[in-house]
Design a protein around this motif. Structure first.
Motif, PDB file in Angstrom:
ATOM      1  N   ALA A 138       2.096  54.179   1.614  1.00 24.97           N
ATOM      2  CA  ALA A 138       2.673  53.930   1.818  1.00 24.97           C
ATOM      3  C   ALA A 138       2.808  53.484   3.382  1.00 24.97           C
ATOM      4  CB  ALA A 138       4.129  54.843   2.291  1.00 24.97           C
ATOM      5  N   LEU A 139       1.580  53.999   3.937  1.00 22.46           N
ATOM      6  CA  LEU A 139       1.389  53.542   5.665  1.00 22.46           C
ATOM      7  C   LEU A 139       0.328  52.453   5.019  1.00 22.46           C
ATOM      8  CD1 LEU A 139      -0.115  57.586   6.291  1.00 22.46           C
ATOM      9  CD2 LEU A 139       2.030  55.751   7.672  1.00 22.46           C
ATOM     10  N   GLU A 140      -0.288  52.225   3.976  1.00 23.38           N
ATOM     11  CA  GLU A 140      -1.049  50.957   3.782  1.00 23.38           C
ATOM     12  C   GLU A 140      -0.087  49.782   3.863  1.00 23.38           C
ATOM     13  OE1 GLU A 140      -5.583  49.430   1.776  1.00 23.38           O
ATOM     14  OE2 GLU A 140      -4.794  51.228   2.586  1.00 23.38           O
ATOM     15  N   ARG A 141       1.002  49.892   2.633  1.00 23.94           N
ATOM     16  CA  ARG A 141       2.126  48.925   3.085  1.00 23.94           C
ATOM     17  C   ARG A 141       2.644  48.237   3.574  1.00 23.94           C
ATOM     18  NH1 ARG A 141       3.465  52.040  -1.831  1.00 23.94           N
ATOM     19  NH2 ARG A 141       5.188  52.937  -0.677  1.00 23.94           N
ATOM     20  N   ALA A 142       2.771  49.515   4.800  1.00 24.10           N
ATOM     21  CA  ALA A 142       3.192  49.023   6.153  1.00 24.10           C
ATOM     22  C   ALA A 142       2.572  48.225   7.156  1.00 24.10           C
ATOM     23  CB  ALA A 142       3.918  50.412   6.178  1.00 24.10           C
ATOM     24  N   LEU A 143       0.971  48.638   6.886  1.00 23.40           N
ATOM     25  CA  LEU A 143       0.209  48.394   8.282  1.00 23.40           C
ATOM     26  C   LEU A 143      -1.334  47.662   8.024  1.00 23.40           C
ATOM     27  CD1 LEU A 143      -0.194  52.201   9.552  1.00 23.40           C
ATOM     28  CD2 LEU A 143       0.898  49.975  10.274  1.00 23.40           C
ATOM     29  N   VAL A 144      -1.548  47.161   6.635  1.00 22.35           N
ATOM     30  CA  VAL A 144      -1.997  46.059   6.146  1.00 22.35           C
ATOM     31  C   VAL A 144      -1.158  45.390   5.582  1.00 22.35           C
ATOM     32  CG1 VAL A 144      -4.130  45.534   4.210  1.00 22.35           C
ATOM     33  CG2 VAL A 144      -3.591  47.658   5.588  1.00 22.35           C
ATOM     34  N   VAL A 145      -1.376  44.295   7.411  1.00 20.92           N
ATOM     35  CA  VAL A 145      -0.412  42.542   6.303  1.00 20.92           C
ATOM     36  C   VAL A 145      -1.701  41.594   6.822  1.00 20.92           C
ATOM     37  CG1 VAL A 145       1.792  43.953   6.956  1.00 20.92           C
ATOM     38  CG2 VAL A 145       0.852  42.852   8.575  1.00 20.92           C
ATOM     39  N   ASP A 146      -1.059  40.297   6.187  1.00 24.01           N
ATOM     40  CA  ASP A 146      -1.760  39.038   6.375  1.00 24.01           C
ATOM     41  C   ASP A 146      -1.545  38.825   7.794  1.00 24.01           C
ATOM     42  OD1 ASP A 146      -2.591  38.900   3.610  1.00 24.01           O
ATOM     43  OD2 ASP A 146      -0.807  37.252   3.419  1.00 24.01           O
ATOM     44  N   GLY A 147      -2.411  38.617   8.335  1.00 26.90           N
ATOM     45  CA  GLY A 147      -3.107  38.140   9.942  1.00 26.90           C
ATOM     46  C   GLY A 147      -2.599  39.089  10.385  1.00 26.90           C
ATOM     47  N   GLY A 148      -2.993  40.619  10.253  1.00 25.72           N
ATOM     48  CA  GLY A 148      -2.734  42.003  11.546  1.00 25.72           C
ATOM     49  C   GLY A 148      -3.889  42.241  12.030  1.00 25.72           C
ATOM     50  N   LEU A 149      -3.474  43.502  12.296  1.00 23.99           N
ATOM     51  CA  LEU A 149      -5.514  43.830  12.322  1.00 23.99           C
ATOM     52  C   LEU A 149      -5.498  44.520  11.633  1.00 23.99           C
ATOM     53  CD1 LEU A 149      -7.653  44.818  14.265  1.00 23.99           C
ATOM     54  CD2 LEU A 149      -6.195  46.621  15.521  1.00 23.99           C
ATOM     55  N   TRP A 150      -4.683  45.551  10.914  1.00 27.42           N
ATOM     56  CA  TRP A 150      -5.683  46.487  10.722  1.00 27.42           C
ATOM     57  C   TRP A 150      -5.943  45.921   9.351  1.00 27.42           C
ATOM     58  CZ3 TRP A 150      -6.291  49.573  14.080  1.00 27.42           C
ATOM     59  CH2 TRP A 150      -5.824  49.781  15.316  1.00 27.42           C
ATOM     60  N   SER A 151      -7.208  46.905   8.674  1.00 20.47           N
ATOM     61  CA  SER A 151      -7.753  45.853   7.461  1.00 20.47           C
ATOM     62  C   SER A 151      -7.502  47.393   6.108  1.00 20.47           C
ATOM     63  CB  SER A 151      -9.257  45.868   7.215  1.00 20.47           C
ATOM     64  OG  SER A 151      -9.915  46.738   8.131  1.00 20.47           O
ATOM     65  N   SER A 152      -7.112  48.558   6.253  1.00 21.11           N
ATOM     66  CA  SER A 152      -7.131  49.635   5.756  1.00 21.11           C
ATOM     67  C   SER A 152      -6.710  50.633   6.406  1.00 21.11           C
ATOM     68  CB  SER A 152      -8.832  49.769   4.970  1.00 21.11           C
ATOM     69  OG  SER A 152      -9.796  50.241   5.819  1.00 21.11           O
ATOM     70  N   VAL A 153      -6.119  51.626   5.883  1.00 20.85           N
ATOM     71  CA  VAL A 153      -5.833  52.983   6.214  1.00 20.85           C
ATOM     72  C   VAL A 153      -6.028  53.941   4.696  1.00 20.85           C
ATOM     73  CG1 VAL A 153      -3.450  54.037   6.821  1.00 20.85           C
ATOM     74  CG2 VAL A 153      -3.916  51.535   7.483  1.00 20.85           C
ATOM     75  N   GLU A 154      -7.432  54.704   5.297  1.00 17.59           N
ATOM     76  CA  GLU A 154      -7.570  55.458   4.256  1.00 17.59           C
ATOM     77  C   GLU A 154      -7.449  56.604   4.725  1.00 17.59           C
ATOM     78  OE1 GLU A 154     -11.366  57.693   1.885  1.00 17.59           O
ATOM     79  OE2 GLU A 154     -11.707  55.958   3.784  1.00 17.59           O
TER      80      GLU A 154
END
Length: 293
Positions: free
Chosen positions: A31-47
């Motif tokens: 859920a964190l990755e879906r919310a934070l890793v978006v096109d054009g955004g800074l975050w590339s992965s959440v582990e």
């Protein structure tokens, strides 16, 4: 490191009391990755990992192979580190313990990279103040403070470290649901003890990372200029060290006592001594004193 279940559920061996507390559920990595890793955004992965020694150490070791914006979160740290080699340890899932990889690139002069620690502080207090519904402030350079029963207490800290390949790993540790009995020292605090409206770690983590993304984007767009990006003004507005009588324990065993008056363009704390001399402090431990001595 042992990754948590991608669905956010408890890993095998859920009978372990670390993972059976309903009051401290595990983070949902997917859920964190879906919310934070978006096109054009800074975050590339959440582990998200169940436990590790230090997220800063782990992310730094892989920094050369990772793109900017990698986020590593641990449910528990056994060897978390703060400034001046201090340790940071807390019960599993009682807080937020995470590191991010930033690569400012050639567009930001390296002499301005020192502002990233202060930038992370501004991002944390602005994100937490909105998401947790509790006032959070900064003690120079990188302590996060809350008020518990009228007393200033440290609830979090930030550590930035340069890594090979032109990057910086920034680690943030935040006490969320620690009780009085669980605090490492009496001077520590937690969002729970400060009566925060929200202590669910997922919205708090998302709020801090989104705030960090915004401040970092503005700072980088301004070429790292703290004044043009609004960072220097925002830091001063959130820093309760300014205007206080302080003691700075400096490298080499020297001590400076005086009034903290400003944060200069290099992120240093400007202290006016009793002799009316101004000195910029770039490294050392700063203690808030209750009264002029």
């Amino acid at each position: 490191m042992t990754p948590s279940d991608a669905s956010g559920g408890a890993p095998s061996g859920a009978g372990d009391s670390r993972w059976s507390s309903l009051e401290r559920p595990p983070l949902n990595a997917a859920a964190l990755e879906r919310a934070l890793v978006v096109d054009g955004g800074l975050w590339s992965s959440v582990e998200v990992v169940a436990a590790t020694g230090s997220t800063n150490t782990d992310l730094a070791a892989r920094a050369a192979q990772l793109p900017e914006g990698a986020v590593l979160v641990a449910e528990e740290q056994s060897a978390g580190r703060g400034r001046l080699d201090r340790s940071w340890v807390a019960p599993a899932r009682s807080g937020l313990f995470f590191s991010v990889l930033l690569k400012p690139g050639e567009g930001v002069p390296q002499e301005r990279w020192g502002w990233l620690t202060l930038l992370a502080g501004v991002a944390a207090v602005t994100g937490l103040s909105r998401a947790a519904g509790v006032d959070t402030a900064l003690k120079w350079p990188n302590d996060l403070l809350i008020t518990v029963d009228g007393e200033e207490r440290k609830t979090g800290g930030i550590l930035a470290e340069r890594v090979p390949g032109g990057g910086i790993v920034i680690g943030i540790g935040l006490n969320v649901t620690l009780t009085e009995d669980e605090l490492p020292v009496p001077e520590a605090g937690s969002l729970l003890l400060a009566k925060a409206a929200v202590t669910d770690r997922e919205p708090l983590l998302k709020a801090v990372l989104r705030s960090l993304e915004r401040w970092y984007g503005d700072w980088r767009a301004a070429g790292g200029d703290p004044a043009a990006s609004g960072l220097q003004e925002a830091y001063a507005a959130n820093c309760v060290t300014l205007g206080r009588h302080v003691r700075a324990d400096l490298p080499g065993g020297r001590t400076l006592t005086g009034t903290a008056e400003a944060v200069d363009a290099d992120g240093r704390l400007v202290v006016r001594s009793a002799e009316d001399r101004h000195e910029a402090v770039g490294a050392g431990d700063v203690v808030h004193l209750r009264s002029v001595r």
